[in-house]
Enzyme design. Structure first.
Site, short mmCIF file in Angstrom:
data_model
loop_
_atom_site.label_atom_id
_atom_site.label_comp_id
_atom_site.label_asym_id
_atom_site.label_seq_id
_atom_site.Cartn_x
_atom_site.Cartn_y
_atom_site.Cartn_z
N ASP A 90 0.85 -1.18 0.00
CA ASP A 90 0.00 0.00 0.00
C ASP A 90 0.89 1.24 0.00
O ASP A 90 1.90 1.31 0.72
CB ASP A 90 -0.89 0.01 1.25
CG ASP A 90 -1.88 1.17 1.25
OD1 ASP A 90 -2.90 1.06 0.55
OD2 ASP A 90 -1.61 2.16 1.95
N ASN A 106 -2.60 12.55 -3.79
CA ASN A 106 -3.57 12.79 -4.86
C ASN A 106 -4.25 14.14 -4.69
O ASN A 106 -4.43 14.89 -5.65
CB ASN A 106 -4.61 11.67 -4.86
CG ASN A 106 -4.76 11.02 -6.22
OD1 ASN A 106 -4.01 11.31 -7.14
ND2 ASN A 106 -5.71 10.12 -6.34
N ASP A 151 -1.74 9.42 -10.88
CA ASP A 151 -1.66 8.32 -11.86
C ASP A 151 -0.21 8.03 -12.22
O ASP A 151 0.21 6.87 -12.35
CB ASP A 151 -2.44 8.69 -13.13
CG ASP A 151 -3.94 8.67 -12.91
OD1 ASP A 151 -4.38 8.13 -11.87
OD2 ASP A 151 -4.68 9.19 -13.78
N GLU A 208 -4.70 2.26 -4.44
CA GLU A 208 -3.26 2.42 -4.28
C GLU A 208 -2.62 1.15 -3.71
O GLU A 208 -1.52 1.18 -3.18
CB GLU A 208 -2.94 3.61 -3.37
CG GLU A 208 -3.34 3.46 -1.92
CD GLU A 208 -4.77 3.93 -1.62
OE1 GLU A 208 -5.04 4.17 -0.45
OE2 GLU A 208 -5.58 4.06 -2.56
#
Length: 409
Positions: free
Chosen positions: A281, A289, A298, A325
């Site tokens: 993770d 983000n 991305d 993620e």
């Protein structure tokens, strides 16, 4: 009718390079039974096994039927029956047997049709020869043997049309030249027999033409169908592959991972080999983000995916995007201790990428936490248990401060 499709073998090479010629030939037709040069060459190469099998099977019947008339020679041309028998058994039959051996030779396939045509001509001429040297009254009916030769070669044996055309008319030409020397045959019978043989030739050639045209069309349609089917299979394979990939990272998606995990669990239970799982993770990815924007998010995911590809390179290992993620790594034949070392290598590799993350309270760069589970899979264990254990280990890594590796105990 013979079907070319039935003669296709598993190692048959589909002529993709001839697709344009095939489609063009189907559209324009082939009235003269001729394809464009490249396609014609491939046609003869592909059709040879079919011709070879037909010639071998029917050649035996031809020998038997030809010599069957030894019995009628006694009644029809008794004055020269010994000559007829010597010709049949001593000349024509050995040549026919020799031709069968030649047909079985792939090295002579370019000349097989010519060889068969010459043999048919010789058989026809042998009957005409008997006509000209016999003085028996029944000889006037002997011309029917020539008709049988034409029917067998053009309709039963089915030599290619243009070979059949020239062979048949050369036999007719020889017959017309020879019959004035048949002493027992009146002029009216000569004319009638010539006309009958000519009509038999024309009728059988019409049939021969139609059969070869149908065979050639069947060949073209079969090739086109094989090309289209192959393209469809390739397209379906690509679609299937795409359906198993995550479009952003190019890694396997969760669907693919779930399927492989079930397979590897069964294999581990059956063979007694260890199976390990790493759940990864990205630390504080939501903050990344929200502050850097989704395009940067991305790009970060793609860099992490590439890092995993760089470090996971055994052919039976699988790297997949598990969630937003989260990534998962499936490691068959791997003990959790080795998986832990690999996970630590990945953790360090990602941190050293130096992807800026000023909003993380752990590091100024993007980091990851990893949880590991696995071992020898025992009967009754399932993928849910393996994933749950990896998730617990991941939770422990996060609880312990993130940017670290934990194994399920």
């Amino acid at each position: 009718m013979l079907n070319f499709h039935d003669y296709i073998k598993e190692d048959f090479q589909i002529p993709y390079d001839l697709e344009e010629d095939i489609r063009d030939t189907i559209d324009k037709g082939f009235r003269l039974l001729k394809f464009p040069a490249r396609l014609e060459k491939r046609y003869h190469q592909d059709i040879f096994p079919l011709q070879q099998e037909r010639y071998l099977k029917l050649g035996i019947w031809a020998i038997l039927l030809y010599n069957l008339f030894i019995f009628t020679d006694w009644f029809m041309i008794r004055d020269i029956y010994l000559t007829a028998w010597i010709t049949r058994l001593g000349i024509c039959t050995p040549l026919m047997v020799f031709a069968l051996f030649m047909v079985n030779s792939s090295s002579l396939k370019r000349f097989i049709n010519l060889l068969i045509s010459i043999l048919i001509f010789l058989v026809g001429v042998s009957i005409i020869f008997f006509l000209t040297i016999s003085s028996h009254p029944n000889v006037i009916h002997y011309h029917t043997g020539v008709i049988l030769v034409v029917i067998f070669s053009n309709i039963v044996l089915r030599i290619p049309f243009w070979y059949a055309f020239f062979t048949s008319f050369v036999i007719l030409f020889v017959y017309i030249l020879a019959i004035p020397h048949v002493f027992q045959m009146p002029v009216e019978v000569m004319i009638n027999s010539s006309l009958v043989i000519m009509c038999a030739i024309i009728i059988t050639l019409i049939g021969n033409y139609r059969m070869e045209k149908d065979l050639r069309r069947d060949y073209l349609l079969t090739m086109l169908q094989m090309i289209d089917n192959s393209k469809l299979e390739d397209a379906n394979a690509k679609l299937e592959k795409l359906s198993l990939l995550d479009p952003l990272t190019g890694l396997a998606n969760r669907r693919h991972f779930d399927h492989r995990l079930e397979q590897e669990i069964r294999t581990s239970m059956r063979e007694g080999n260890p199976l390990s799982l790493i759940l990864l993770d990205i630390d504080h990815f939501k903050l990344f983000n929200d502050n850097y924007g989704h395009p940067s998010g991305d790009n970060c995911l793609q860099q992490i995916a590439n890092a995993l590809k760089e470090n996971i390179n055994r052919p039976h290992d699988l790297v997949a995007r598990y969630g937003g993620e989260e990534f998962v790594i499936l490691l068959p034949y791997t003990h959790p201790d080795k998986a832990t070392k690999l996970a630590e290598k990945i953790r360090s590799y990602v941190e050293n990428l130096g992807i800026e993350h000023r909003y993380s309270d752990i590091s100024s760069f993007v980091t990851v936490s990893l949880g590991i589970s696995g071992g020898i899979i025992e009967s009754g264990q399932d993928k849910a248990g393996l994933l749950e254990n990896a998730d617990k280990a991941l939770y422990q890594a996060k609880l312990s401060g993130r940017n670290r590796v934990c194994s399920f105990q």
